[in-house]
Design an enzyme around this catalytic site. Structure first.
Site, short mmCIF file in Angstrom:
data_model
loop_
_atom_site.label_atom_id
_atom_site.label_comp_id
_atom_site.label_asym_id
_atom_site.label_seq_id
_atom_site.Cartn_x
_atom_site.Cartn_y
_atom_site.Cartn_z
N ASP A 1 14.26 -0.92 -6.27
CA ASP A 1 15.15 -0.01 -7.02
C ASP A 1 16.44 -0.68 -7.51
OD1 ASP A 1 13.64 2.31 -7.01
OD2 ASP A 1 14.50 3.07 -5.16
N HIS B 1 15.23 14.14 -8.12
CA HIS B 1 15.91 14.90 -7.06
C HIS B 1 17.40 15.14 -7.35
CE1 HIS B 1 15.96 10.69 -5.80
NE2 HIS B 1 14.69 10.76 -5.51
N GLU C 1 8.94 4.65 -1.30
CA GLU C 1 9.15 5.95 -1.95
C GLU C 1 8.00 6.21 -2.94
OE1 GLU C 1 13.14 6.64 -3.41
OE2 GLU C 1 12.75 8.79 -3.60
N HIS D 1 8.98 -1.06 -1.33
CA HIS D 1 9.69 0.21 -1.12
C HIS D 1 8.64 1.33 -1.06
CE1 HIS D 1 12.51 3.39 -1.36
NE2 HIS D 1 12.71 3.44 -2.66
N ASP E 1 7.57 7.10 -5.93
CA ASP E 1 7.48 6.59 -7.30
C ASP E 1 6.98 5.14 -7.36
OD1 ASP E 1 9.96 6.18 -6.03
OD2 ASP E 1 11.06 5.99 -7.91
N HIS F 1 12.49 -0.11 -11.87
CA HIS F 1 12.71 0.85 -12.96
C HIS F 1 13.44 0.15 -14.10
CE1 HIS F 1 11.76 4.38 -10.48
NE2 HIS F 1 12.58 3.94 -9.56
N HIS G 1 17.61 1.53 -1.07
CA HIS G 1 18.37 2.66 -0.58
C HIS G 1 17.63 3.44 0.50
CE1 HIS G 1 16.32 5.98 -3.07
NE2 HIS G 1 15.65 4.85 -3.29
N TYR H 1 22.74 5.11 -12.97
CA TYR H 1 21.76 4.90 -11.89
C TYR H 1 22.48 4.47 -10.61
CZ TYR H 1 17.56 2.73 -9.78
OH TYR H 1 16.52 2.37 -8.96
FE1 FEO Z 1 13.68 4.76 -4.23
FE2 FEO Z 1 12.47 4.31 -7.34
O1 FEO Z 1 12.45 4.87 -5.57
#
Ligand code: FEO
Length: 400
Positions: A167, A28, A84, A82, A86, A228, A148, A195
């Site tokens: 994250d 994004h 999200e 989380h 991903d 990640h 986040h 990041y």
């Molecule tokens: Fe906030 Fe890696 O997703």
């Protein structure tokens, strides 16, 4: 040996079972030239527990890695730190495939998961500080709201002193090395900072509070396993210290000058301002938005004390890539900056005022009045730009 996707041991009972996305280049708006990983972890305790899943298209890779350790049908619990996409994109399919006894998330996470995905079974909400007994292992949960997303939480595996940090403390870096100590430190330093700047910067006050809270709790972190990038298993204090530094946003002797130019007049002004900044004793990063990406600008701003923005006026407006970076920066809310605006124009010249308005909205302190020039700057105008740069540097230096 049909399955070539293997789990990687993190500790005796914890395995990395995530997926590697070698090809993703955009999160994004954040350019991820080194790809990314979606990390999921399997705790092989009495209650076999999966921490997070992966982006939906990577489910088969994750399931293959799990199957290299255990029959996935034996998973008892899934914890979603989380929601999200991903990390939870594959969750509905994983739930359908393994039918776990329970799925856990924070209270907001339990609600968010149902809003985002077709999940028609109960998700058990856990509270901040609550523990979950896995038989011979114990997980403790720590809410990290707005780090986040509102749903975000950490899970801490007591017996292994291992923090599953979703994250946080991560980076977008695809590699077959699973541990930070096996990677090039220069790449880690760059990608971790990029990041932070592109994802966590607006939540910096919360990062500071969280570090304070975790430090007060006295929890030892032998291993930090983010969602990640590589896992930190040596000197975990290093990445925590970097977060504390980035979150503090203390200005350093550095300025960023970004510009977009039509026929090089604004570029000449940018160069004169940069020379003035350097003469004032700051390191300068001069960035033409036609040649760099917005993610790079945000990385350079981490630790900078000043930001000058220049744009020619096009059709009574900013040049599009300056509108782009200003919109991006407004959302990321960098703090403690001294700023200036500049630009050339042919007949109307609204761009400088428009830049100043955005900088004011971002609470950037003005170094001096913005400089506009009709058509091409002469030597006198460039000398004014130089002086503006010098003034900006002096103001930053007075804050160091
Ligand atoms: Fe906030 Fe890696 O997703």
């Amino acid at each position: 040996m049909k399955n070539t996707f293997k789990a990687v041991p993190v500790t005796e009972r914890v395995w990395w079972v995530g997926a590697i996305d070698w090809n993703i280049r955009d999160f994004h708006g954040y350019q991820t030239l080194r790809g990314s990983t979606y990390n999921a972890y399997l705790i092989v305790a009495d209650k076999i527990t999966l921490i997070d899943t992966v982006k939906a298209p990577f489910m088969a890779e994750m399931m293959a890695r799990i199957a290299s350790v255990i029959d996935p049908g034996k998973i008892d619990y899934i914890v979603s730190n989380h929601s999200e996409m991903d990390h939870a994109g594959a969750l509905p399919e994983v739930i359908a495939a393994v039918n776990p006894e329970k799925v856990f998330a924070s209270a907001v996470g339990a609600k968010t998961l149902k809003e985002l995905f077709p999940i028609d079974r109960e998700i058990t909400a856990v509270r901040d500080g609550e523990t979950l007994c896995l038989g011979n292992r114990t997980l403790a949960f720590l809410e990290t709201r707005m780090l986040h997303w509102p749903d975000s939480m950490f899970a801490y595996l007591n017996e292994e002193q291992l923090l599953f940090s979703q994250d946080a403390f991560g980076m977008h870096f695809a590699s077959l090395e699973r541990f930070a100590d096996a990677c090039d430190p220069a790449i880690l330093a760059y990608e971790a900072a990029t990041y932070y700047a592109n994802i966590l910067l607006p939540y910096s006050p919360l990062v500071l509070k969280l570090i304070e809270k975790v430090t007060a709790a006295g929890l030892p972190f032998r291993i930090i396993a983010p969602d990640h990038g590589p896992i930190w298993r040596k000197e975990t204090g290093g990445i925590i210290g970097s977060y504390a530094k980035w979150a503090a946003q203390k200005p350093e002797a550095k300025a960023v000058v970004v510009y977009a130019t039509m026929w090089h007049s604004t570029e000449k002004m940018a160069r004169a301002i940069s020379e003035g900044v350097a003469a004032g004793g700051l390191h300068v990063k001069l960035m033409d938005m036609g040649a760099v990406h917005r993610s790079d600008v945000v990385y350079e701003l981490l630790g900078a004390g000043a930001l000058a923005v220049g744009s020619s006026t096009l059709n009574n407006n900013l040049l599009p890539n300056i509108a782009d970076i200003l919109t991006y920066l407004k959302g990321l809310k960098p703090k403690n900056l001294i700023g200036a605006a500049f630009g050339s124009y042919g007949w109307s010249g609204e761009a400088v005022k428009q830049i100043e308005d955005v900088l004011a909205e971002m609470k950037v302190e003005k170094a001096g009045e913005g400089i506009r020039v009709k058509n091409v700057p002469d030597a006198e105008l460039l000398a004014r730009c130089y002086e503006l740069g010098k003034m900006m540097a002096e103001k930053v230096r007075s804050r160091l």
